[in-house]
Write a protein that holds these residues in place. Structure first.
Motif, PDB file in Angstrom:
ATOM      1  N   HIS A   3       0.712  -1.006  -0.132  1.00 37.26           N
ATOM      2  CA  HIS A   3      -0.214   0.064  -0.028  1.00 37.26           C
ATOM      3  C   HIS A   3       0.906   1.267  -0.058  1.00 37.26           C
ATOM      4  O   HIS A   3       0.282   2.403   0.322  1.00 37.26           O
ATOM      5  CB  HIS A   3      -1.076  -0.050   1.107  1.00 37.26           C
ATOM      6  CG  HIS A   3      -1.763  -1.488   0.947  1.00 37.26           C
ATOM      7  ND1 HIS A   3      -2.724  -1.497   0.285  1.00 37.26           N
ATOM      8  CD2 HIS A   3      -2.414  -1.570   1.855  1.00 37.26           C
ATOM      9  CE1 HIS A   3      -3.320  -2.205   0.696  1.00 37.26           C
ATOM     10  NE2 HIS A   3      -2.709  -3.165   1.015  1.00 37.26           N
ATOM     11  N   ILE A   4       2.279   1.242  -0.275  1.00 37.42           N
ATOM     12  CA  ILE A   4       2.900   2.374  -0.402  1.00 37.42           C
ATOM     13  C   ILE A   4       3.117   2.369  -1.614  1.00 37.42           C
ATOM     14  O   ILE A   4       3.819   1.419  -2.402  1.00 37.42           O
ATOM     15  CB  ILE A   4       4.108   2.543   0.157  1.00 37.42           C
ATOM     16  CG1 ILE A   4       3.834   2.046   1.692  1.00 37.42           C
ATOM     17  CG2 ILE A   4       5.858   3.567   0.427  1.00 37.42           C
ATOM     18  CD1 ILE A   4       2.982   3.954   2.363  1.00 37.42           C
ATOM     19  N   LEU A   5       2.125   3.186  -2.572  1.00 40.36           N
ATOM     20  CA  LEU A   5       2.472   3.226  -4.319  1.00 40.36           C
ATOM     21  C   LEU A   5       3.214   4.047  -5.210  1.00 40.36           C
ATOM     22  O   LEU A   5       3.615   3.757  -6.022  1.00 40.36           O
ATOM     23  CB  LEU A   5       0.786   4.016  -4.619  1.00 40.36           C
ATOM     24  CG  LEU A   5      -0.291   3.409  -3.844  1.00 40.36           C
ATOM     25  CD1 LEU A   5      -1.598   4.284  -4.425  1.00 40.36           C
ATOM     26  CD2 LEU A   5      -0.734   2.389  -4.250  1.00 40.36           C
ATOM     27  N   ALA A   6       3.694   4.923  -4.135  1.00 41.91           N
ATOM     28  CA  ALA A   6       5.135   5.731  -4.835  1.00 41.91           C
ATOM     29  C   ALA A   6       5.897   6.469  -4.278  1.00 41.91           C
ATOM     30  O   ALA A   6       5.405   6.907  -2.810  1.00 41.91           O
ATOM     31  CB  ALA A   6       4.337   6.842  -5.946  1.00 41.91           C
ATOM     32  N   VAL A   7       7.189   6.691  -3.926  1.00 39.65           N
ATOM     33  CA  VAL A   7       8.276   7.260  -3.719  1.00 39.65           C
ATOM     34  C   VAL A   7       8.547   8.339  -4.201  1.00 39.65           C
ATOM     35  O   VAL A   7       9.222   8.516  -5.756  1.00 39.65           O
ATOM     36  CB  VAL A   7       9.148   6.820  -2.522  1.00 39.65           C
ATOM     37  CG1 VAL A   7       7.767   6.396  -1.596  1.00 39.65           C
ATOM     38  CG2 VAL A   7       9.464   6.122  -3.531  1.00 39.65           C
ATOM     39  N   GLY A   8       9.206   9.787  -3.564  1.00 43.11           N
ATOM     40  CA  GLY A   8       9.738  10.692  -4.440  1.00 43.11           C
ATOM     41  C   GLY A   8      10.664  11.976  -3.728  1.00 43.11           C
ATOM     42  O   GLY A   8      10.699  11.101  -2.362  1.00 43.11           O
ATOM     43  N   VAL A   9      11.283  12.479  -4.329  1.00 43.26           N
ATOM     44  CA  VAL A   9      11.983  12.938  -4.127  1.00 43.26           C
ATOM     45  C   VAL A   9      11.902  14.853  -4.856  1.00 43.26           C
ATOM     46  O   VAL A   9      11.633  14.767  -5.908  1.00 43.26           O
ATOM     47  CB  VAL A   9      14.293  13.256  -3.982  1.00 43.26           C
ATOM     48  CG1 VAL A   9      14.975  14.261  -3.713  1.00 43.26           C
ATOM     49  CG2 VAL A   9      14.423  11.296  -2.924  1.00 43.26           C
ATOM     50  N   ARG A  10      11.772  16.217  -4.008  1.00 43.10           N
ATOM     51  CA  ARG A  10      11.894  17.458  -4.398  1.00 43.10           C
ATOM     52  C   ARG A  10      12.950  18.067  -3.492  1.00 43.10           C
ATOM     53  O   ARG A  10      13.038  18.056  -2.359  1.00 43.10           O
ATOM     54  CB  ARG A  10      10.681  17.902  -4.050  1.00 43.10           C
ATOM     55  CG  ARG A  10      10.544  19.015  -3.659  1.00 43.10           C
ATOM     56  CD  ARG A  10       8.925  20.011  -3.779  1.00 43.10           C
ATOM     57  NE  ARG A  10       8.848  20.616  -3.632  1.00 43.10           N
ATOM     58  CZ  ARG A  10       8.870  22.081  -4.415  1.00 43.10           C
ATOM     59  NH1 ARG A  10       8.173  21.478  -5.715  1.00 43.10           N
ATOM     60  NH2 ARG A  10       8.527  23.734  -4.204  1.00 43.10           N
ATOM     61  N   VAL A  11      13.957  18.675  -4.751  1.00 40.82           N
ATOM     62  CA  VAL A  11      15.104  19.568  -3.825  1.00 40.82           C
ATOM     63  C   VAL A  11      14.591  21.179  -4.338  1.00 40.82           C
ATOM     64  O   VAL A  11      13.519  21.360  -5.796  1.00 40.82           O
ATOM     65  CB  VAL A  11      16.101  19.680  -4.876  1.00 40.82           C
ATOM     66  CG1 VAL A  11      17.193  20.433  -4.741  1.00 40.82           C
ATOM     67  CG2 VAL A  11      16.167  17.903  -4.175  1.00 40.82           C
ATOM     68  N   ALA A  12      14.106  21.460  -3.486  1.00 38.19           N
ATOM     69  CA  ALA A  12      13.904  22.808  -3.974  1.00 38.19           C
ATOM     70  C   ALA A  12      15.022  24.623  -3.347  1.00 38.19           C
ATOM     71  O   ALA A  12      15.370  23.485  -2.158  1.00 38.19           O
ATOM     72  CB  ALA A  12      12.111  23.414  -2.896  1.00 38.19           C
ATOM     73  N   LYS A  13      15.315  25.515  -3.446  1.00 35.76           N
ATOM     74  CA  LYS A  13      15.178  26.361  -2.949  1.00 35.76           C
ATOM     75  C   LYS A  13      14.738  27.027  -1.583  1.00 35.76           C
ATOM     76  O   LYS A  13      13.380  27.361  -1.615  1.00 35.76           O
ATOM     77  CB  LYS A  13      15.338  28.145  -3.899  1.00 35.76           C
ATOM     78  CG  LYS A  13      16.389  27.530  -5.733  1.00 35.76           C
ATOM     79  CD  LYS A  13      16.350  28.984  -5.923  1.00 35.76           C
ATOM     80  CE  LYS A  13      16.661  28.590  -7.601  1.00 35.76           C
ATOM     81  NZ  LYS A  13      16.806  29.043  -8.543  1.00 35.76           N
ATOM     82  N   ALA A  14      15.658  27.022  -0.768  1.00 40.46           N
ATOM     83  CA  ALA A  14      14.625  26.786   0.867  1.00 40.46           C
ATOM     84  C   ALA A  14      14.088  28.631   0.750  1.00 40.46           C
ATOM     85  O   ALA A  14      14.966  29.335   0.008  1.00 40.46           O
ATOM     86  CB  ALA A  14      15.747  27.042   1.686  1.00 40.46           C
TER      87      ALA A  14
END
Length: 160
Positions: free
Chosen positions: A145-156
């Motif tokens: 039941h964990i369908l997807a994982v990901g990463v986001r990198v953003a300017k703080a």
């Protein structure tokens, strides 16, 4: 019906995130059969050009309400362009309120998306391609039941 809802939700998400000037990188990976196996450790590669900037790194999790736990333990390994390890840490990501069971994140029906701040105020010392590896650290393998994982990198955003 779910297929049309998923297409609509993906289009809406794309529309909302396409206008985000802070985002440097974001990628999500669908997990086979909606289960996350321990030996399936996705690696996310992103390019850093501005070493004067401070960044925040988020983990994205798409989960089904049939998930058996209120939390998800994940370990990250962040590698520099020369393959040296910058950081590694075990994270607890809360998917549901521990007392009420209310799902956290955005969603409807039985699928929710959560974005959790994992690393804040990160300074990258070198330009180049960095990689971040995610591994699930729960006691169940595979983790259903964990369908997807990901990463986001953003300017703080500047701290006040």
């Amino acid at each position: 019906m779910r297929k049309y809802f998923a297409i609509w939700a993906a289009a809406l998400l794309l529309l909302l995130t396409s206008c985000d000037p802070a985002r440097v990188y974001e990628q999500n990976i669908d997990l086979p059969e909606g289960s996350w196996q321990i030996d399936n450790a996705p690696v996310f590669e992103f390019e850093i050009q501005d070493t004067t900037q401070v960044y925040d790194i988020y983990f994205n999790v798409r989960y089904n309400l049939q998930y058996d736990f209120y939390n998800l333990y994940m370990r990250h390994q962040l590698l520099a362009p020369d393959s040296t390890q910058i950081s590694a840490k075990l994270h607890e990501v809360l998917l549901m309120d521990a007392k009420t069971g209310k799902p956290l994140g955005n969603g409807s029906s039985d699928i929710y998306d959560l974005q959790a701040l994992a690393l804040d105020n990160v300074k990258f010392s070198k330009q180049g391609k960095y990689s971040l590896k995610l591994t699930q650290y729960m006691r169940r393998d595979p983790l259903p039941h964990i369908l997807a994982v990901g990463v986001r990198v953003a300017k703080a955003s500047p701290k006040e």
